[in-house]
Design a protein around this motif. Structure first.
Motif, PDB file in Angstrom:
ATOM      1  N   ALA A  10       0.842  -1.195   0.000  1.00 44.11           N
ATOM      2  CA  ALA A  10       0.000   0.000   0.000  1.00 44.11           C
ATOM      3  C   ALA A  10       0.874   1.241   0.000  1.00 44.11           C
ATOM      4  O   ALA A  10       1.868   1.314   0.725  1.00 44.11           O
ATOM      5  CB  ALA A  10      -0.907   0.017   1.227  1.00 44.11           C
ATOM      6  N   CYS A  11       0.524   2.211  -0.831  1.00 48.13           N
ATOM      7  CA  CYS A  11       1.136   3.533  -0.792  1.00 48.13           C
ATOM      8  C   CYS A  11       0.098   4.525  -0.285  1.00 48.13           C
ATOM      9  O   CYS A  11      -0.980   4.661  -0.887  1.00 48.13           O
ATOM     10  CB  CYS A  11       1.636   3.956  -2.171  1.00 48.13           C
ATOM     11  SG  CYS A  11       3.151   3.122  -2.685  1.00 48.13           S
ATOM     12  N   ILE A  12       0.413   5.181   0.813  1.00 41.83           N
ATOM     13  CA  ILE A  12      -0.512   6.123   1.434  1.00 41.83           C
ATOM     14  C   ILE A  12      -0.202   7.530   0.942  1.00 41.83           C
ATOM     15  O   ILE A  12       0.882   8.061   1.187  1.00 41.83           O
ATOM     16  CB  ILE A  12      -0.409   6.052   2.964  1.00 41.83           C
ATOM     17  CG1 ILE A  12      -0.902   4.685   3.454  1.00 41.83           C
ATOM     18  CG2 ILE A  12      -1.197   7.191   3.615  1.00 41.83           C
ATOM     19  CD1 ILE A  12      -0.722   4.457   4.944  1.00 41.83           C
ATOM     20  N   GLN A  13      -1.134   8.112   0.226  1.00 40.89           N
ATOM     21  CA  GLN A  13      -1.005   9.484  -0.267  1.00 40.89           C
ATOM     22  C   GLN A  13      -1.792  10.383   0.677  1.00 40.89           C
ATOM     23  O   GLN A  13      -3.011  10.267   0.787  1.00 40.89           O
ATOM     24  CB  GLN A  13      -1.540   9.572  -1.696  1.00 40.89           C
ATOM     25  CG  GLN A  13      -1.414  10.961  -2.323  1.00 40.89           C
ATOM     26  CD  GLN A  13      -1.623  10.926  -3.818  1.00 40.89           C
ATOM     27  OE1 GLN A  13      -0.802  10.427  -4.575  1.00 40.89           O
ATOM     28  NE2 GLN A  13      -2.744  11.453  -4.273  1.00 40.89           N
ATOM     29  N   ALA A  37      -6.223  -3.015   7.490  1.00 44.39           N
ATOM     30  CA  ALA A  37      -7.551  -3.638   7.413  1.00 44.39           C
ATOM     31  C   ALA A  37      -7.854  -4.149   6.022  1.00 44.39           C
ATOM     32  O   ALA A  37      -8.650  -5.079   5.845  1.00 44.39           O
ATOM     33  CB  ALA A  37      -8.619  -2.636   7.852  1.00 44.39           C
ATOM     34  N   ASN A  38      -7.192  -3.568   5.017  1.00 45.32           N
ATOM     35  CA  ASN A  38      -7.366  -4.015   3.640  1.00 45.32           C
ATOM     36  C   ASN A  38      -6.296  -5.012   3.208  1.00 45.32           C
ATOM     37  O   ASN A  38      -6.138  -5.283   2.021  1.00 45.32           O
ATOM     38  CB  ASN A  38      -7.363  -2.812   2.703  1.00 45.32           C
ATOM     39  CG  ASN A  38      -8.681  -2.043   2.752  1.00 45.32           C
ATOM     40  OD1 ASN A  38      -9.749  -2.613   2.555  1.00 45.32           O
ATOM     41  ND2 ASN A  38      -8.606  -0.758   3.035  1.00 45.32           N
ATOM     42  N   GLY A  39      -5.551  -5.522   4.177  1.00 44.77           N
ATOM     43  CA  GLY A  39      -4.632  -6.618   3.901  1.00 44.77           C
ATOM     44  C   GLY A  39      -3.204  -6.232   3.565  1.00 44.77           C
ATOM     45  O   GLY A  39      -2.407  -7.097   3.188  1.00 44.77           O
ATOM     46  N   ALA A  40      -2.841  -4.960   3.695  1.00 49.84           N
ATOM     47  CA  ALA A  40      -1.489  -4.535   3.345  1.00 49.84           C
ATOM     48  C   ALA A  40      -0.467  -5.142   4.298  1.00 49.84           C
ATOM     49  O   ALA A  40      -0.685  -5.203   5.509  1.00 49.84           O
ATOM     50  CB  ALA A  40      -1.381  -3.019   3.363  1.00 49.84           C
ATOM     51  N   ILE A 246      -3.362   3.548  -2.467  1.00 46.81           N
ATOM     52  CA  ILE A 246      -3.369   2.627  -3.601  1.00 46.81           C
ATOM     53  C   ILE A 246      -2.733   1.312  -3.167  1.00 46.81           C
ATOM     54  O   ILE A 246      -1.839   1.294  -2.316  1.00 46.81           O
ATOM     55  CB  ILE A 246      -2.657   3.208  -4.835  1.00 46.81           C
ATOM     56  CG1 ILE A 246      -1.188   3.549  -4.530  1.00 46.81           C
ATOM     57  CG2 ILE A 246      -3.404   4.422  -5.357  1.00 46.81           C
ATOM     58  CD1 ILE A 246      -0.389   3.932  -5.780  1.00 46.81           C
ATOM     59  N   TYR A 247      -3.207   0.210  -3.756  1.00 47.51           N
ATOM     60  CA  TYR A 247      -2.780  -1.127  -3.366  1.00 47.51           C
ATOM     61  C   TYR A 247      -2.372  -1.919  -4.600  1.00 47.51           C
ATOM     62  O   TYR A 247      -2.919  -1.726  -5.693  1.00 47.51           O
ATOM     63  CB  TYR A 247      -3.923  -1.889  -2.687  1.00 47.51           C
ATOM     64  CG  TYR A 247      -4.475  -1.252  -1.441  1.00 47.51           C
ATOM     65  CD1 TYR A 247      -3.962  -1.566  -0.190  1.00 47.51           C
ATOM     66  CD2 TYR A 247      -5.538  -0.347  -1.511  1.00 47.51           C
ATOM     67  CE1 TYR A 247      -4.494  -0.999   0.970  1.00 47.51           C
ATOM     68  CE2 TYR A 247      -6.064   0.228  -0.361  1.00 47.51           C
ATOM     69  CZ  TYR A 247      -5.537  -0.107   0.876  1.00 47.51           C
ATOM     70  OH  TYR A 247      -6.063   0.457   2.013  1.00 47.51           O
TER      71      TYR A 247
END
Length: 289
Positions: A10-13, A37-40, A246-247
């Protein structure tokens, strides 16, 4: 988890606010929790995401800096990494004695992994920070081998190449991309082009997390992306203006097992090291490729 297992990156913007360190860190932790929570399993955050970027003076930068890994920001990320069983790569304003560095802290589920210090300083960063003195380390994690670069480091092919030759499967890039001179409005931002090129030429995944917003009249470009070892995007580019995560699910072992371009060509193998130094004159011990 083995290197052959797929992982979710995951890239956190996000949009840090200059000087609002406590709020910025709290926001980063919210986003890390969402990504987990989204599996990253590997999370990358922007450059200087705890402090903001456009410092008014060295005194302000120094006041916002803290040691790594013993400062409160890194400790918060270490706890998040432990709690969510993931690896975090995040930009931090680092203080080491009287020296300041534009750094990235790497936190893993078992504790502190390492620090990367930005090698190539951009613009007024030269007024506040020392150039990075730790080289381009590669760390072994439970899912594969990882290197880090920050923003302007990505303008230098040597950054990607040194990481690749030491065995990195993925390059994590906390960044604060800004507009380039003479950039046509209808083209992909230059940073994205360079990221894709570096990934392709070195058969290495790249996960680049940018910030958004305008800080003290400096606009930032967003456009975070995750790139395959082939050089083509797996996720992104993200919005140029909005916070986002984004994942991408990827298999890091593909970076070394599928790097052949055709029956004849494999870029790392095809280097003419009879004509130029294998490790670019750095003296770094050769990795594996």
């Amino acid at each position: 988890m083995h290197a052959e297992s797929p992982i979710k990156v995951a890239c956190i913007q996000m949009e840090p606010k200059i000087g609002e360190k406590q709020a910025n860190v709290a926001r980063s932790l919210e986003k890390i929790t969402e990504a987990a929570a989204n599996g990253a399993q590997l999370v990358v955050l922007p450059e200087l995401c705890n402090s903001g970027y456009v410092f008014a003076c060295r005194r302000e930068a120094f006041a916002l800096a803290e040691p790594v890994p013993d400062g409160p920001t890194t400790k918060a990320w270490l706890e998040a990494a432990r709690r969510h069983d993931l690896v975090i790569v995040a930009g931090v304003c680092e203080r080491a004695g009287d020296a300041l560095y534009n750094s990235a802290a790497i936190a893993g589920p078992d504790g502190y992994v390492g620090t990367y210090r930005k090698v190539h300083l951009w613009g007024s960063e030269n007024l506040f920070f020392e150039p990075g003195d730790l080289g381009v380390p590669v760390w072994k994690t439970k899912f594969g081998r990882m290197a880090v670069a920050i923003c302007y480091d990505g303008w230098f092919p040597e950054t990607y190449r040194l990481a690749a030759l030491q065995g990195a499967d993925i390059l994590c890039v906390p960044t604060n991309w800004v507009p380039m001179p003479d950039q046509p409005a209808n083209t992909m931002v230059m940073a994205n082009i360079l990221t894709m090129s570096g990934a392709h030429s070195n058969s290495m995944y790249v996960a680049a997390a940018d910030r958004v917003g305008v800080e003290r009249n400096q606009p930032f470009l967003g456009s975070s992306l995750i790139v395959s070892h082939t050089g083509f995007p797996l996720a992104g580019p993200a919005s140029k203006s909005d916070e986002d995560i984004i994942y991408a699910e990827l298999n890091l072992s593909d970076a070394r097992s599928k790097r052949v371009l055709n029956s004849f060509n494999q870029p790392l193998r095809d280097r003419r090291i009879d004509l130029y130094d294998e490790m670019l004159g750095t003296g770094i011990k050769r990795g594996w490729y």
